[in-house]
Design a protein around this motif. Sequence first.
Motif, PDB file in Angstrom:
ATOM      1  N   PHE A 105       0.830  -1.204   0.000  1.00 58.02           N
ATOM      2  CA  PHE A 105       0.000   0.000   0.000  1.00 58.02           C
ATOM      3  C   PHE A 105       0.867   1.257   0.000  1.00 58.02           C
ATOM      4  CE2 PHE A 105      -2.452   3.352   2.130  1.00 58.02           C
ATOM      5  CZ  PHE A 105      -3.613   3.351   1.351  1.00 58.02           C
ATOM      6  N   LEU A 106       1.918   1.255   0.827  1.00 55.90           N
ATOM      7  CA  LEU A 106       2.794   2.430   0.895  1.00 55.90           C
ATOM      8  C   LEU A 106       3.535   2.640  -0.419  1.00 55.90           C
ATOM      9  CD1 LEU A 106       4.257   4.708   2.378  1.00 55.90           C
ATOM     10  CD2 LEU A 106       5.840   3.006   3.311  1.00 55.90           C
ATOM     11  N   LEU A 107       4.075   1.596  -0.990  1.00 59.69           N
ATOM     12  CA  LEU A 107       4.836   1.715  -2.233  1.00 59.69           C
ATOM     13  C   LEU A 107       3.969   2.153  -3.411  1.00 59.69           C
ATOM     14  CD1 LEU A 107       7.106  -1.466  -1.956  1.00 59.69           C
ATOM     15  CD2 LEU A 107       7.832   0.925  -1.708  1.00 59.69           C
ATOM     16  N   CYS A 108       2.694   1.829  -3.363  1.00 58.94           N
ATOM     17  CA  CYS A 108       1.798   2.091  -4.502  1.00 58.94           C
ATOM     18  C   CYS A 108       0.736   3.128  -4.159  1.00 58.94           C
ATOM     19  CB  CYS A 108       1.138   0.798  -4.957  1.00 58.94           C
ATOM     20  SG  CYS A 108       2.310  -0.495  -5.415  1.00 58.94           S
ATOM     21  N   LEU A 109       1.005   3.981  -3.180  1.00 54.40           N
ATOM     22  CA  LEU A 109       0.043   4.987  -2.765  1.00 54.40           C
ATOM     23  C   LEU A 109      -0.337   5.891  -3.938  1.00 54.40           C
ATOM     24  CD1 LEU A 109      -1.295   5.657  -0.052  1.00 54.40           C
ATOM     25  CD2 LEU A 109       0.441   7.411   0.302  1.00 54.40           C
ATOM     26  N   GLY A 110      -1.624   6.019  -4.186  1.00 60.06           N
ATOM     27  CA  GLY A 110      -2.115   6.826  -5.289  1.00 60.06           C
ATOM     28  C   GLY A 110      -2.539   6.013  -6.499  1.00 60.06           C
ATOM     29  N   ARG A 111      -2.148   4.727  -6.526  1.00 64.03           N
ATOM     30  CA  ARG A 111      -2.526   3.853  -7.647  1.00 64.03           C
ATOM     31  C   ARG A 111      -3.593   2.873  -7.163  1.00 64.03           C
ATOM     32  NH1 ARG A 111       3.472   2.193  -9.531  1.00 64.03           N
ATOM     33  NH2 ARG A 111       3.924   2.748  -7.364  1.00 64.03           N
ATOM     34  N   ILE A 112      -4.821   3.146  -7.525  1.00 67.52           N
ATOM     35  CA  ILE A 112      -5.979   2.461  -6.946  1.00 67.52           C
ATOM     36  C   ILE A 112      -5.933   0.945  -7.074  1.00 67.52           C
ATOM     37  CG2 ILE A 112      -8.497   2.226  -7.090  1.00 67.52           C
ATOM     38  CD1 ILE A 112      -8.633   5.200  -7.797  1.00 67.52           C
ATOM     39  N   VAL A 150       3.014  11.117  14.685  1.00 69.54           N
ATOM     40  CA  VAL A 150       3.946  10.961  13.570  1.00 69.54           C
ATOM     41  C   VAL A 150       3.323  11.496  12.284  1.00 69.54           C
ATOM     42  CG1 VAL A 150       5.187   9.287  12.143  1.00 69.54           C
ATOM     43  CG2 VAL A 150       5.130   9.002  14.625  1.00 69.54           C
ATOM     44  N   TYR A 151       2.043  11.204  12.073  1.00 68.65           N
ATOM     45  CA  TYR A 151       1.334  11.683  10.884  1.00 68.65           C
ATOM     46  C   TYR A 151       1.320  13.220  10.832  1.00 68.65           C
ATOM     47  CZ  TYR A 151      -2.328  11.780   7.265  1.00 68.65           C
ATOM     48  OH  TYR A 151      -3.043  11.990   6.097  1.00 68.65           O
ATOM     49  N   LYS A 152       1.064  13.831  11.984  1.00 70.77           N
ATOM     50  CA  LYS A 152       1.023  15.302  12.036  1.00 70.77           C
ATOM     51  C   LYS A 152       2.403  15.896  11.782  1.00 70.77           C
ATOM     52  CE  LYS A 152      -0.189  19.202  15.017  1.00 70.77           C
ATOM     53  NZ  LYS A 152      -0.654  19.633  16.370  1.00 70.77           N
ATOM     54  N   ALA A 153       3.442  15.253  12.342  1.00 67.90           N
ATOM     55  CA  ALA A 153       4.789  15.807  12.232  1.00 67.90           C
ATOM     56  C   ALA A 153       5.447  15.513  10.892  1.00 67.90           C
ATOM     57  CB  ALA A 153       5.663  15.270  13.372  1.00 67.90           C
ATOM     58  N   GLY A 154       5.236  14.300  10.359  1.00 66.81           N
ATOM     59  CA  GLY A 154       5.978  13.906   9.164  1.00 66.81           C
ATOM     60  C   GLY A 154       5.151  13.534   7.962  1.00 66.81           C
ATOM     61  N   GLY A 155       3.838  13.519   8.115  1.00 65.24           N
ATOM     62  CA  GLY A 155       2.983  13.191   6.982  1.00 65.24           C
ATOM     63  C   GLY A 155       2.696  11.703   6.846  1.00 65.24           C
ATOM     64  N   SER A 156       1.987  11.370   5.793  1.00 61.62           N
ATOM     65  CA  SER A 156       1.492  10.011   5.580  1.00 61.62           C
ATOM     66  C   SER A 156       2.606   8.986   5.449  1.00 61.62           C
ATOM     67  CB  SER A 156       0.602   9.983   4.324  1.00 61.62           C
ATOM     68  OG  SER A 156       0.278   8.672   3.959  1.00 61.62           O
ATOM     69  N   GLU A 157       3.588   9.240   4.584  1.00 64.80           N
ATOM     70  CA  GLU A 157       4.622   8.237   4.321  1.00 64.80           C
ATOM     71  C   GLU A 157       5.443   7.931   5.570  1.00 64.80           C
ATOM     72  OE1 GLU A 157       6.995   9.049   0.940  1.00 64.80           O
ATOM     73  OE2 GLU A 157       5.312   9.059  -0.471  1.00 64.80           O
ATOM     74  N   THR A 158       5.757   8.963   6.349  1.00 61.38           N
ATOM     75  CA  THR A 158       6.505   8.748   7.590  1.00 61.38           C
ATOM     76  C   THR A 158       5.698   7.890   8.560  1.00 61.38           C
ATOM     77  OG1 THR A 158       7.563  10.911   7.322  1.00 61.38           O
ATOM     78  CG2 THR A 158       7.698   9.892   9.496  1.00 61.38           C
ATOM     79  N   ALA A 159       4.401   8.161   8.638  1.00 62.92           N
ATOM     80  CA  ALA A 159       3.539   7.381   9.522  1.00 62.92           C
ATOM     81  C   ALA A 159       3.501   5.912   9.103  1.00 62.92           C
ATOM     82  CB  ALA A 159       2.122   7.965   9.525  1.00 62.92           C
TER      83      ALA A 159
END
Length: 408
Positions: free
Chosen positions: A302-309, A368-377
Amino acid sequence: MKIISQYKGLRRENYILCFGRLVTAMGSMIWPMLTMILSQKMGMSAEHIAWIMAVVGILALPANLIGGKMADHFNKKMNIVYLDMISVVCYVICALTPLTEKSIVVMFIAATCQSMEHPSYNALTADITVTEDRERAYSLQYLCTNLGFVMSPTIAGFLLRDYLWLAFLISGSAIGCSAVLILFLVKDITPVRDTSQKAVYQAERKGEGLWTVLKENKMIVLYLLAVSGYFATYQMYNYLMPLDLARLHGDRGAVIFGSITSVNCVVVVLFTPLFTRMFPQVTETVKTLLGQVLLVAGFGIFLLCLGRIPFYYVAMIVLTWGEVFSTLAESPYLTKRMPASHRGRINGLAEVLRTGITSVYQLLIGFVYKAGGSETAWVAVLILGVFFVMLCVVLMVKDRKVYKNLYL
């Protein structure tokens, strides 16, 4: 046909309990969409949602312990019926009143009652099923629950925008139907007498407290920690994934998430009987390890392909395979190693550990999401997931040494 026929021969009450769970799941439209309800309908931030879910989880801790105590000391069937009826009232209230912060409290009460009944469901299933049949019994129960879930998340995705009240009403009605079925059709709840060699750890020990029993069975504590870590990691599917889908796909996010959740249920329905048939000799600890590994792999995709449905669905299939393995292992593992007199309390303790670890986990990932965003989380989730994989490896090795006769 062998995949279906493997579920023959269980006690009549097993099938009624399974059907009751199926009916309830068919109308379960609220909790899979909770993050989107809070974010899209109430305008809350990711951090705010994390706090709410963590606080709700912490407040549910004593309720889970109470549910376990109730299962060991009162009529398990009536526990389920009474708790179901409270949930029905709560969902009807939510359907008939405007959505406000007070609605969150009412939803929490309904969800807490549903959590409190799990120890009674699990202990009752163990009571009426001999050791050799338990994996099949829990497998069928899990299968029926997810069979009911197949369509409800997708329907909820469409109802979220304009007809949320109807989702509440459907949920309440379905739970009410389940309670009526169990009340009138489950008649014989007499525990079976299990003389199996592998039931050696199930002797009655009514005069002893839960902690005394756990001191003698330290592997159970390790198992509960490993499974709680799995559950906490798995819940990121209900927390981070909806946030990302809403961020990347806007209003389509709810529909996409609903369809992904339905794929989860379809995969469970297809592979639960298949895995039950294919891997009866695989030990519970190995299944637990496979579950954690596949979960981490699914989130990695999911992380590697984020944005590709299309890859969202691939990720969901992989992590759902892990869910099936983990679920098939849990109840058989515990019921083989815990006295029959403590089954409800151990299930309640399991819920407490899951909820507590998940609450801390969500708060951490929220920051972590607030500080670094989605990918960091997501990277943080994967790192924690690998840690729990290592914990499962330790469990697998040590359990074989402690419970040697269960591996004969």
